[in-house]
Design an enzyme around this catalytic site. Sequence first.
Site, PDB file in Angstrom:
ATOM      1  N   ASP A 308       0.862  -1.168   0.000  1.00 54.09           N
ATOM      2  CA  ASP A 308       0.000   0.000   0.000  1.00 54.09           C
ATOM      3  C   ASP A 308       0.905   1.225   0.000  1.00 54.09           C
ATOM      4  O   ASP A 308       1.932   1.238   0.682  1.00 54.09           O
ATOM      5  CB  ASP A 308      -0.895  -0.003   1.241  1.00 54.09           C
ATOM      6  CG  ASP A 308      -1.743   1.235   1.330  1.00 54.09           C
ATOM      7  OD1 ASP A 308      -2.401   1.568   0.335  1.00 54.09           O
ATOM      8  OD2 ASP A 308      -1.745   1.878   2.401  1.00 54.09           O
ATOM      9  N   THR A 310       0.280   4.646   0.829  1.00 52.53           N
ATOM     10  CA  THR A 310       0.197   5.547   1.969  1.00 52.53           C
ATOM     11  C   THR A 310       0.535   4.802   3.253  1.00 52.53           C
ATOM     12  O   THR A 310      -0.076   3.796   3.590  1.00 52.53           O
ATOM     13  CB  THR A 310      -1.208   6.144   2.087  1.00 52.53           C
ATOM     14  OG1 THR A 310      -1.540   6.776   0.856  1.00 52.53           O
ATOM     15  CG2 THR A 310      -1.275   7.153   3.218  1.00 52.53           C
ATOM     16  N   ASP A 547      -1.208  -0.331   6.499  1.00 53.06           N
ATOM     17  CA  ASP A 547      -1.384   0.250   7.834  1.00 53.06           C
ATOM     18  C   ASP A 547      -2.835   0.550   8.166  1.00 53.06           C
ATOM     19  O   ASP A 547      -3.154   0.810   9.316  1.00 53.06           O
ATOM     20  CB  ASP A 547      -0.549   1.524   7.982  1.00 53.06           C
ATOM     21  CG  ASP A 547      -1.020   2.638   7.044  1.00 53.06           C
ATOM     22  OD1 ASP A 547      -1.747   2.331   6.076  1.00 53.06           O
ATOM     23  OD2 ASP A 547      -0.654   3.802   7.289  1.00 53.06           O
TER      24      ASP A 547
END
Length: 791
Positions: A308, A310, A547
């Site tokens: 991912d 970000t 996250d």
Amino acid sequence: MLDARTREGLTSAQVAERHRDGRGNTQRQPSSRSIGDILRENIFTLFNGILTVCFVAVIVLGDLRDGFFYGVVVVNALIGIVQEVRAKIVLDRAALLAAPESRVRRDGAVVTVPVEGVVLDDLLVLRPGDQLPADARVVESTGLSLDESMLTGESDPVFKDDDATLLSGSHVASGTGYAVVTAVGADSYASKLTSEIRRHTLVHSELRDATNRILVYLSWILGPVILITLVGRVLAYGGWSELFVDARWRRALLDAVAAVVGMIPEGLVLLTSLAFGVAAIQLAARKVLVQELAAVEVLARVDVLCLDKTGTLTTGELVFDRTEAAGDAVPEELARIALAAFGADDAGNATSGILSSAFTSDRFRVLRRVPFSSATKYSGLVMAVDGEESSWLLGAPEMVLAAHPDELARANAIAATGQRTLALARSVQQLPPGSHVPLDGREVLPALLIVLSETVRSEARQTLGYFGEQAVRVVIMSGDNPITVAAIARTLDLPGEAVDASTLHSDAALADALATADIFGRVSPEQKRTAVGLLREQGRTVAMTGDGVNDAMAIKDANLGIAMGSATAATKAVSRLVLLDDRFDKLPDVLAFGRRVIANVERVSNIFLAKTVYGIVLALVSAALLLPFPFLPRQLTLVSTLAIGIPSFFLALAPNARIYTPGVLRRVLRYSIPTGLIAGATAVIAYLPLYRSIPLREARSVTTIALFCVSLWILCVLTRPLSGPRLALLASVAAAMVLVCVIPATAEFFQMHVPLSLELAWGIAVGAVGAAGIELFYRFARRRGLVFDRV
């Protein structure tokens, strides 16, 4: 819209009625696994049961010196129980809803209630920083925007107008509003996701699977072999009619225990767990938390790494980069004062916070603000500077600069580099009162382009380059704009164009895209999970990092889930590894430890399974020929400890950088079965001429020496290349055996009666021939590719 009746909220009677009907926001999540289940799975196993029966038999015989083997059972069970209880605690704590209280309007007044106190149809009062305790529908919005990045992956706040759907678990980023609760408890989005997250699954480990399959194979043959052994013991001591005449039953039972203990690789599972555990401890010192021991191995097998953007490749924070002039109709000094005025909005969004740190001024006075709206995609204000009023617009370039194509093209060109661009313009006409001011027909003067950057993690490029060298495919899946994602990828030297996943409306379309592309933007949480499944169906070993809660299910479904230390509690709960300090560059360390574990456990597995093979050979031969068993249990324990247990401990923890190659189980069986047969034949040949010609205790001692010689050479072969420390290990093991035989106390304890004689020379000579057989087979196996050169 919020009408007069809705504005009052529910009455106390209506709230009480909903609680009675089960329409409250009670979170009833089933636990992952019970303590009882964990205890049963680690204690009541087939091999624990067999060894427990043997240990009870030793207790009945009254000589606990023959029961040392049972310590391995206890330690191995404890390791498994502690690790799985730890995982259960983490899973049971998984939760998406962290807000302790929520504000609702009831009986015409705003009251604060706990999350569990919210009921269906409650009117939520939303302010910046609030977390949605349940799913809801907006009934009034004043610049209301929500941070849904933990749910959808979209890093920018999402603006919510009337009738917009709000998901539980998201946070209010800016603005205010009212929303009516539409789903509570188990029906809410966060609750459903948490329920899936908390389902317990074990990471797929080839080593654990290989060990389990070995144990299954053994369970098929141990029953018949043990039965043959017991019958053989009875017949060897005169049959049932003679067995209980004197102490023969004791000798028969002791022989049976020795035969059974010799067949079971009791230390194999323990050494595997130990190798995992030590690697986990060493990784913890590097700020990498291993939540399931077998996860250490999996990264060494990973051939696809899904990331991912970000929070993984980037820090997830936007920072002010620069401003660029847009036209010359507005003085730059006045434009910068306007940016300071936008940044001075205490109730503003994240962009306002960024501007407040970059622009300051005490010359302005804000007369009126127009909050940001998802409909207009800009915010506005009217300010006075030195007594002169002016109106300003700040927002998306495509809205603010629609009438200025040249400046809009410049803004789009900047956005294509991966930076976020805002446009500031002065409105010629003064902004009228209201929260929704359309720009149609309004004349604006371009002033500045504000460029914001997302910080790329400093270690990301080097780490991704390392995985590229290791032939690991890197796939970026982000909820952000594909242009932005592609630009970030380019800064990290990742080739290829970005695919807009929002245009992929079927699993087949996603599969086709995965076949040709590695960079994806606008990826939904469901698509991330589907992509992981599609890759696994192709036989790929997939690691997924992230996250946010939007990553949680994909992380859970991947072969190896990796969470950043700043991730949500739910995401960390389902991951197998957590990078506690958010350092992406720690993954190569995990890969190195994983390779060490796989290579070393394969090495020690050969030793343990060779012991199992010769144990079965000795049991069958002694039963078929009606011989007293060639060893006491403690003598087999001696050989196992010196030639297998202690060396395996050091070998399992030694450095080993061999690259993972599939087929661990096949290689282990193709090597350990022949070497075990050679070792078994060596012991039988050494024993047969002696057991009638000399006292049984001396025949067993000589046979133990012969078995130790061939076992030591199995160990010698598997420690190659022979470095200084490995030569010292082999010499120490040999010296320990000599000391056991010459020191009276240890010789008596292990019943090692080996006077200097022709019989002793016979045992050593047979052991040397067996060792030569091991050497010849090793060279043959290496030429045929049945074994690897050891590293």
